[in-house]
Design a protein around this motif. Structure first.
Motif, PDB file in Angstrom:
ATOM      1  N   PRO A   7      12.895 143.139 126.605  1.00  0.00           N
ATOM      2  CA  PRO A   7      12.354 144.452 126.269  1.00  0.00           C
ATOM      3  C   PRO A   7      11.762 144.529 124.866  1.00  0.00           C
ATOM      4  CG  PRO A   7      14.712 144.494 126.082  1.00  0.00           C
ATOM      5  CD  PRO A   7      14.339 143.145 126.655  1.00  0.00           C
ATOM      6  N   GLY A   8      12.036 143.544 124.024  1.00  0.00           N
ATOM      7  CA  GLY A   8      11.547 143.578 122.653  1.00  0.00           C
ATOM      8  C   GLY A   8      10.063 143.280 122.574  1.00  0.00           C
ATOM      9  N   ALA A   9       9.366 144.012 121.735  1.00  0.00           N
ATOM     10  CA  ALA A   9       7.937 143.772 121.549  1.00  0.00           C
ATOM     11  C   ALA A   9       7.727 142.574 120.641  1.00  0.00           C
ATOM     12  CB  ALA A   9       7.297 145.006 120.946  1.00  0.00           C
ATOM     13  N   ARG A  10       6.757 141.764 120.976  1.00  0.00           N
ATOM     14  CA  ARG A  10       6.435 140.607 120.131  1.00  0.00           C
ATOM     15  C   ARG A  10       5.495 141.058 119.028  1.00  0.00           C
ATOM     16  NH1 ARG A  10       6.298 137.467 125.280  1.00  0.00           N
ATOM     17  NH2 ARG A  10       8.278 136.373 125.226  1.00  0.00           N
ATOM     18  N   LEU A  21       9.539 134.901 117.138  1.00  0.00           N
ATOM     19  CA  LEU A  21      10.406 134.868 118.320  1.00  0.00           C
ATOM     20  C   LEU A  21      11.757 134.238 117.984  1.00  0.00           C
ATOM     21  CD1 LEU A  21       7.938 133.840 121.150  1.00  0.00           C
ATOM     22  CD2 LEU A  21       9.158 135.990 120.915  1.00  0.00           C
ATOM     23  N   ARG A  22      11.729 133.181 117.184  1.00  0.00           N
ATOM     24  CA  ARG A  22      12.969 132.509 116.785  1.00  0.00           C
ATOM     25  C   ARG A  22      13.860 133.469 115.989  1.00  0.00           C
ATOM     26  NH1 ARG A  22      10.881 128.652 113.744  1.00  0.00           N
ATOM     27  NH2 ARG A  22      10.122 127.578 115.582  1.00  0.00           N
ATOM     28  N   ALA A  23      13.257 134.232 115.076  1.00  0.00           N
ATOM     29  CA  ALA A  23      14.022 135.199 114.283  1.00  0.00           C
ATOM     30  C   ALA A  23      14.597 136.294 115.178  1.00  0.00           C
ATOM     31  CB  ALA A  23      13.126 135.808 113.203  1.00  0.00           C
ATOM     32  N   GLU A  26      17.577 134.872 116.958  1.00  0.00           N
ATOM     33  CA  GLU A  26      18.735 134.728 116.066  1.00  0.00           C
ATOM     34  C   GLU A  26      19.441 136.065 115.890  1.00  0.00           C
ATOM     35  OE1 GLU A  26      17.587 132.934 112.377  1.00  0.00           O
ATOM     36  OE2 GLU A  26      16.844 131.126 113.371  1.00  0.00           O
ATOM     37  N   ILE A  27      18.674 137.125 115.671  1.00  0.00           N
ATOM     38  CA  ILE A  27      19.274 138.451 115.505  1.00  0.00           C
ATOM     39  C   ILE A  27      19.992 138.863 116.782  1.00  0.00           C
ATOM     40  CG2 ILE A  27      18.740 140.911 115.233  1.00  0.00           C
ATOM     41  CD1 ILE A  27      16.551 140.066 113.263  1.00  0.00           C
ATOM     42  N   HIS A  28      19.351 138.611 117.920  1.00  0.00           N
ATOM     43  CA  HIS A  28      19.961 138.961 119.205  1.00  0.00           C
ATOM     44  C   HIS A  28      21.270 138.192 119.405  1.00  0.00           C
ATOM     45  CE1 HIS A  28      20.233 140.225 123.350  1.00  0.00           C
ATOM     46  NE2 HIS A  28      20.405 138.963 123.698  1.00  0.00           N
ATOM     47  N   GLU A  29      21.273 136.902 119.059  1.00  0.00           N
ATOM     48  CA  GLU A  29      22.487 136.099 119.214  1.00  0.00           C
ATOM     49  C   GLU A  29      23.603 136.602 118.305  1.00  0.00           C
ATOM     50  OE1 GLU A  29      21.216 132.100 118.528  1.00  0.00           O
ATOM     51  OE2 GLU A  29      20.160 131.975 120.451  1.00  0.00           O
ATOM     52  N   LYS A  30      23.250 136.995 117.083  1.00  0.00           N
ATOM     53  CA  LYS A  30      24.262 137.521 116.163  1.00  0.00           C
ATOM     54  C   LYS A  30      24.848 138.838 116.681  1.00  0.00           C
ATOM     55  CE  LYS A  30      22.424 135.408 111.993  1.00  0.00           C
ATOM     56  NZ  LYS A  30      21.755 135.632 110.697  1.00  0.00           N
ATOM     57  N   LEU A  31      23.979 139.698 117.209  1.00  0.00           N
ATOM     58  CA  LEU A  31      24.469 140.956 117.773  1.00  0.00           C
ATOM     59  C   LEU A  31      25.368 140.703 118.980  1.00  0.00           C
ATOM     60  CD1 LEU A  31      21.310 143.223 117.564  1.00  0.00           C
ATOM     61  CD2 LEU A  31      23.465 143.540 116.357  1.00  0.00           C
ATOM     62  N   GLU A  32      24.981 139.765 119.837  1.00  0.00           N
ATOM     63  CA  GLU A  32      25.805 139.428 120.996  1.00  0.00           C
ATOM     64  C   GLU A  32      27.160 138.877 120.562  1.00  0.00           C
ATOM     65  OE1 GLU A  32      25.480 139.781 124.398  1.00  0.00           O
ATOM     66  OE2 GLU A  32      23.822 141.089 123.845  1.00  0.00           O
ATOM     67  N   ALA A  33      27.155 137.998 119.539  1.00  0.00           N
ATOM     68  CA  ALA A  33      28.413 137.438 119.038  1.00  0.00           C
ATOM     69  C   ALA A  33      29.292 138.548 118.468  1.00  0.00           C
ATOM     70  CB  ALA A  33      28.136 136.373 117.977  1.00  0.00           C
ATOM     71  N   GLY A  34      28.684 139.475 117.719  1.00  0.00           N
ATOM     72  CA  GLY A  34      29.440 140.600 117.169  1.00  0.00           C
ATOM     73  C   GLY A  34      30.007 141.479 118.262  1.00  0.00           C
ATOM     74  N   LEU A  35      29.250 141.672 119.311  1.00  0.00           N
ATOM     75  CA  LEU A  35      29.718 142.472 120.435  1.00  0.00           C
ATOM     76  C   LEU A  35      30.908 141.809 121.104  1.00  0.00           C
ATOM     77  CD1 LEU A  35      29.294 144.928 122.236  1.00  0.00           C
ATOM     78  CD2 LEU A  35      27.728 143.555 123.601  1.00  0.00           C
ATOM     79  N   MET A  36      30.822 140.506 121.318  1.00  0.00           N
ATOM     80  CA  MET A  36      31.911 139.787 121.963  1.00  0.00           C
ATOM     81  C   MET A  36      33.164 139.778 121.075  1.00  0.00           C
ATOM     82  SD  MET A  36      30.699 139.184 124.848  1.00  0.00           S
ATOM     83  CE  MET A  36      32.006 138.205 125.533  1.00  0.00           C
TER      84      MET A  36
END
Length: 65
Positions: A7-10, A21-23, A26-36
């Motif tokens: 859903p994120g705009a490029r 896209l890489r950045a 990374e932000i998405h992965e950090k948010l997912e890790a924080g959520l978990m």
């Protein structure tokens, strides 16, 4: 199998779209890790660190003395 929906705009104006896209990933992965890490909590995960409050500044002054 269908491609995963993103859903994120490029950022088409980025210097290097792959780097943007890489950045984003990374932000998405950090948010997912924080959520978990906080599951099952009632507070939402935040991508940004809030600004220090007046109480934080006062606590730093007391610690430094």
């Amino acid at each position: 199998m269908a491609a995963k929906f993103d859903p994120g705009a490029r950022d088409k104006h980025a210097a290097d779209p792959r780097e943007a896209l890489r950045a984003d990933r990374e932000i998405h992965e950090k948010l997912e890790a924080g959520l978990m890490d906080t599951f099952p909590a009632s507070d939402p995960v935040s991508a940004a660190q809030p600004a220090p409050s007046k109480a934080d500044a006062k606590a730093r002054r007391v610690k430094s003395k």
